[in-house]
Design an enzyme around this catalytic site. Structure first.
Site, short mmCIF file in Angstrom:
data_model
loop_
_atom_site.label_atom_id
_atom_site.label_comp_id
_atom_site.label_asym_id
_atom_site.label_seq_id
_atom_site.Cartn_x
_atom_site.Cartn_y
_atom_site.Cartn_z
N CYS A 296 2.80 27.20 -53.24
CA CYS A 296 2.74 29.02 -53.71
C CYS A 296 2.28 29.64 -55.60
CB CYS A 296 4.13 29.94 -53.04
SG CYS A 296 5.89 28.93 -53.36
N GLU B 161 10.90 34.11 -49.96
CA GLU B 161 9.56 33.73 -51.25
C GLU B 161 8.56 33.75 -51.03
OE1 GLU B 161 9.87 33.22 -54.70
OE2 GLU B 161 11.98 33.42 -54.41
C1 UN1 Z 1 6.24 26.34 -53.86
O1 UN1 Z 1 4.91 26.24 -53.93
O2 UN1 Z 1 6.65 26.28 -52.47
O3 UN1 Z 1 6.50 25.10 -59.42
C2 UN1 Z 1 7.22 25.50 -54.77
C3 UN1 Z 1 6.58 23.92 -58.88
C4 UN1 Z 1 7.10 23.56 -57.54
C5 UN1 Z 1 7.66 24.47 -56.52
C6 UN1 Z 1 6.95 25.01 -56.12
N1 UN1 Z 1 8.09 22.19 -57.91
O4 UN1 Z 1 4.88 23.62 -58.48
#
Ligand code: UN1
Length: 500
Positions: A289, A255
């Site tokens: 992310c 990921e």
């Molecule tokens: C991440 O930034 O690694 O959808 C995950 C979202 C969060 C998860 C982000 N619940 O913003």
């Protein structure tokens, strides 16, 4: 440090015991909002520690695999109850080590709670299929089987949520775990493992090995008794993991990066779109992310949108995330701050218009932390580096577009494909965008962040390697299908031949 109280020395968790690293070395975990605050000392682990953790996980697997899934799930359920009870403390711990504001760390712990309850529920499902055989007196079914020891390498930005995304589906499916958490945020993993242990997880089923990537992560990835690797982090590390897993054809889930976009059409509710761009771009200080680091705005509303977006960004208050008046915490560490400052220079040199922010914050209450202003570059073009590369900080690039088609081309014109969003009140445009955005997640009239735990999470292209986390997709990753045929005809029946 003038304090006479020794900082708490945390340990690894191996085979049901809290133990020091073999090398007896420790590193400091400091608060990114105030680096004078030492949160604790954490072990610097190496290959020997990983070896002991894998050995424990391998031994524990023999029994855990055969423990009925509903029983495994009951332990998860109890862990979720403990997380609920401790939510406030764990959230505060997380803000101190990670920096994001308390409302967000509460969300992070809540995400772990949601995932833990959800996977506890799966203990009574884990469905396979039964189907008629093509032959008489023969039964056919498929069942899920566990795989073994799963190695997990998790980042610092969601220090409890992401370990839970990986651990809970792995555990309910009958696997055992060795977790190597992000070295900037080890306390939150400690807390999560503590809750699982108190909930009654047998020794060796979850093992925690702290340390850095080369020292502790690499030996875990390469270990011959670890057939599954689940990783969240940078593309660079992901590439190394892929290469390390290839010779033995390990299962690995990656990921990685994103360059997520919000598209604002001329018919959008602009107030809502500005709210979304602020939250998507500057929530978690842009360190998600899924962060919205690009906003493509229709020329008909471009000027107005940029004005409002800039005004709102300038009004955001940076500071210590434990202060309820603060909207945005610091960057996680000096390296991340430098990356952000470097991209600000790149943006200026590329000719983008710096419309808000652009500076590190160093005065007064900011002096001891890694703070940076919320920053907006306007008038960007799609090929600029600040419109192509993941920055992972509070920097948003705004691009003017003339049509939905152009917006979609801009949106898809990057190497990543995690999350994308469109603000429009036109249902035709909304559906067309939902179809044509080549990403793992699409939002309509909501920002790019905020994934829920019972839906698949992950991205296309260089964001990942085709797997998804959360939801049943996670169970798919942490199990293998086994097809079972039972022939009760008492004679040889040849498939495809005797049924002609
Ligand atoms: C991440 O930034 O690694 O959808 C995950 C979202 C969060 C998860 C982000 N619940 O913003």
């Amino acid at each position: 440090m003038s304090s006479t109280v020794a900082p708490k020395a945390y340990r690894n968790f191996i085979n049901g015991e809290w133990v020091e690293a073999r090398g007896e070395k420790a590193y400091e975990n400091r608060n990114p909002a105030n680096t004078e605050e030492l949160i604790g000392m954490f072990p610097v682990s190496g290959a020997e520690d990983v070896e002991a953790a894998v050995e424990a996980a391998k031994e524990a697997y023999k029994k855990w695999r055969l423990t009925p899934a509903p029983k495994r799930a009951e332990i998860l359920f109890r862990a979720a109850e403990l997380l609920v009870q401790r939510k406030e403390q764990y959230s505060k711990d997380m803000t101190r080590e990670m920096g994001k504001v308390l409302a967000e760390t509460r969300g992070d712990v809540q995400e772990a709670i949601d995932m833990t309850y959800y996977m506890a529920g799966e203990g009574r499902r884990l469905f396979g299929q039964t189907t008629p055989s093509e032959l008489p007196n023969k039964f056919a079914m498929s069942v899920r089987q566990s795989i073994g020891v799963c190695g997990m390498i998790t980042p610092w930005n969601f220090p409890m949520a992401i370990p839970s995304w990986k651990m809970m589906p792995a555990l309910v499916s009958g696997n055992t775990v060795v977790l190597k958490p992000g070295e900037d945020t080890p306390l939150s993993s400690y807390n999560l493992v503590q809750a699982l242990t108190e909930a009654g997880l047998p020794r060796g089923v979850v093992n925690l090995v702290n340390g850095d990537g080369p020292g502790a992560g690499a030996p875990l990835v390469k270990h011959r008794d670890v057939p599954v690797i689940s990783f969240t982090g940078s593309c660079g590390t992901g590439r190394e993991i892929a290469a390390a897993c290839a010779p033995e054809f390990k299962h690995y889930s990656l990921e990685m990066g994103g360059k997520n976009i919000i598209i604002v059409m001329d018919d959008a509710n602009l107030d809502l779109a500005v709210d979304g761009a602020i939250w998507g771009g500057f929530g978690t200080t842009g360190q998600r992310c899924t962060a919205a680091s690009r906003v493509a705005v229709h020329r008909a509303v471009y000027k107005e949108f940029v004005e409002r977006f800039v005004e709102r960004a300038r009004a955001l208050r940076a500071g210590d995330g434990l202060d309820s008046a603060v909207d945005m915490g610091p960057l996680i560490n000096e390296g991340q701050l430098k990356t952000v400052m470097n991209y600000v220079e790149i943006g200026k040199n590329e000719g983008a218009r710096l419309a808000a922010g652009g500076n590190r914050l160093t005065e007064g209450k900011y002096a001891k932390g890694w703070f940076h202003e919320p920053t907006i570059f306007a008038d960007c073009t799609p090929k600029m580096r600040i419109a192509q590369e993941e920055i992972f900080g509070p920097v948003v690039s705004v691009l003017p577009v003339s049509s939905l088609d152009e917006a979609l081309e801009v949106a898809n014109g990057v190497v990543y494909g995690l999350s994308a969003s469109i603000y429009t009140r036109n249902v035709n445009r909304a559906f067309a965008a939902a179809r044509d955005l080549y990403t793992g997640i699409v939002y309509v009239n909501a920002p790019t962040i905020g994934a829920e735990t019972h839906l698949p999470f992950g991205g296309t292209k260089q964001t990942g390697n085709g797997h998804r986390e959360a939801a049943i997709a996670a169970i798919d990753f942490f199990t293998e299908w086994k097809t079972i045929y039972i022939d009760y005809s008492d004679r040889l029946q040849r498939a495809q031949i005797d049924n002609a």
